[in-house]
Design an enzyme around this catalytic site. Structure first.
Site, PDB file in Angstrom:
ATOM      1  N   THR A   1       0.816  -1.209   0.000  1.00  0.00           N
ATOM      2  CA  THR A   1       0.000   0.000   0.000  1.00  0.00           C
ATOM      3  C   THR A   1       0.852   1.262   0.000  1.00  0.00           C
ATOM      4  OG1 THR A   1      -1.826  -1.131   1.112  1.00  0.00           O
ATOM      5  CG2 THR A   1      -1.795   1.267   1.222  1.00  0.00           C
TER       6      THR A   1
ATOM      7  N   ASP B   1      -7.805   4.060  -0.319  1.00  0.00           N
ATOM      8  CA  ASP B   1      -6.524   4.500   0.288  1.00  0.00           C
ATOM      9  C   ASP B   1      -5.876   5.631  -0.504  1.00  0.00           C
ATOM     10  OD1 ASP B   1      -7.134   2.412   1.952  1.00  0.00           O
ATOM     11  OD2 ASP B   1      -5.220   1.402   1.765  1.00  0.00           O
TER      12      ASP B   1
ATOM     13  N   ASP C   1     -11.524   3.985   3.145  1.00  0.00           N
ATOM     14  CA  ASP C   1     -10.393   4.375   4.008  1.00  0.00           C
ATOM     15  C   ASP C   1      -9.491   5.381   3.304  1.00  0.00           C
ATOM     16  OD1 ASP C   1     -11.419   2.455   5.757  1.00  0.00           O
ATOM     17  OD2 ASP C   1     -10.070   0.895   5.035  1.00  0.00           O
TER      18      ASP C   1
ATOM     19  N   ARG D   1     -13.464   4.511  10.722  1.00  0.00           N
ATOM     20  CA  ARG D   1     -13.312   3.313  11.533  1.00  0.00           C
ATOM     21  C   ARG D   1     -11.868   3.245  12.034  1.00  0.00           C
ATOM     22  NH1 ARG D   1     -13.561  -1.725   7.161  1.00  0.00           N
ATOM     23  NH2 ARG D   1     -12.067  -0.932   5.632  1.00  0.00           N
TER      24      ARG D   1
ATOM     25  N   TRP E   1      -8.236   2.008  12.572  1.00  0.00           N
ATOM     26  CA  TRP E   1      -7.240   1.134  11.953  1.00  0.00           C
ATOM     27  C   TRP E   1      -6.130   0.859  12.963  1.00  0.00           C
ATOM     28  CZ3 TRP E   1      -2.835   2.831   8.253  1.00  0.00           C
ATOM     29  CH2 TRP E   1      -2.143   1.692   7.799  1.00  0.00           C
TER      30      TRP E   1
END
Length: 259
Positions: free
Chosen positions: A30, A88, A115, A176, A178
């Protein structure tokens, strides 16, 4: 800096995803997928956009996280910029879990679906547009923020902004927690205040992640407006006026005044 003052006139773009094979073997991951990575303190970007245009419909790659811009440093200014992607999009990080990484995002546009503002930086997103988009298959649903804040540090502060998009009503969470790598010592934080929320935002705007409950971390709202806003409840913690006095931009930047 883009010379015209219009961020859409200057685009820095690439298309790696987390699962894209590297020439020497393995995949980028990522963080490695980022079109631009900033690891130097005191970096500024103005009047341009960072884009990752990886096509999520690519069935040969299963790990579809694709970062447009990654920062992992302190005193970063992103003014009138765009960060455009899907999953992302904008990774706001710090050099390490014990290091402060302050980021000031102002008058900007951040686009994504899952996210798409994430990481452990102490970041202010001020007077900006958070643009929600559908997935490649036309489905609607996702999460704006996924903070991985270290305990004792500040996470994400969205202030005087707008969260909206051409997506299905009540299909997006504000965020949320992480816990990167399953690290239970983290204390993720996101506060959304004085922000206009469209009907795309769920009436229960926070949710759990990977076995970690959002209620064990730090998520709250304050004086949001719009069809996606709601009254205080067990599912929608709201700051009091007294608490909100400690959740201002200056509190987040801790003595640093972006120029």
């Amino acid at each position: 800096m883009g010379s015209t003052g219009n961020k859409s006139d200057v685009t820095i773009v690439y298309n790696n995803a987390s699962g894209t094979p590297k020439p020497g073997g393995g995949t980028y991951g990522t963080g490695g997928s980022a079109t631009v990575a900033v690891e130097a303190d005191d970096f500024q970007a103005r009047h341009l956009q960072f884009v990752n245009d990886f096509n999520e419909a690519n069935t040969s790659i299963t790990d579809k996280q694709a970062v447009a811009l990654r920062t992992a440093a302190d005193k970063i200014v992103l003014d009138n910029i765009g960060a455009v992607g899907d999953q992302d999009t904008l990774l706001l990080d710090s050099a390490s879990k014990t290091t402060v990484g302050r980021v000031y995002v102002n008058n900007s546009v951040v686009q994504g679906n899952v996210d798409f503002v994430f990481g452990r930086a102490s970041a202010v997103i001020n007077k900006s547009t958070i643009r929600l988009v559908k997935r490649y298959d036309g489905s609607s649903g996702g999460y704006v923020a996924a903070p991985s804040t270290a305990a004792g540090k500040k996470g994400f502060l969205f202030i005087d902004s707008t969260i909206s998009g051409d997506v299905t009503s009540r299909s997006f969470y504000l965020g949320r927690p992480w816990h990167a790598g399953g690290d239970a010592s983290l204390d993720p934080q996101t506060v959304v205040r004085n922000t206009n929320l469209s009907a795309a935002v769920k009436t229960t705007p926070w949710t759990d992640m990977s076995g970690f409950s959002w209620k064990d971390d730090r998520f709250a709202e304050y004086k949001n407006t719009g069809a996606g806003s709601g009254a205080a409840s067990g599912d929608r913690p709201q700051l009091t006026d007294a608490q909100a006095a400690d959740y201002e931009i200056a509190d987040w930047l801790s003595g640093w005044q972006p120029s």
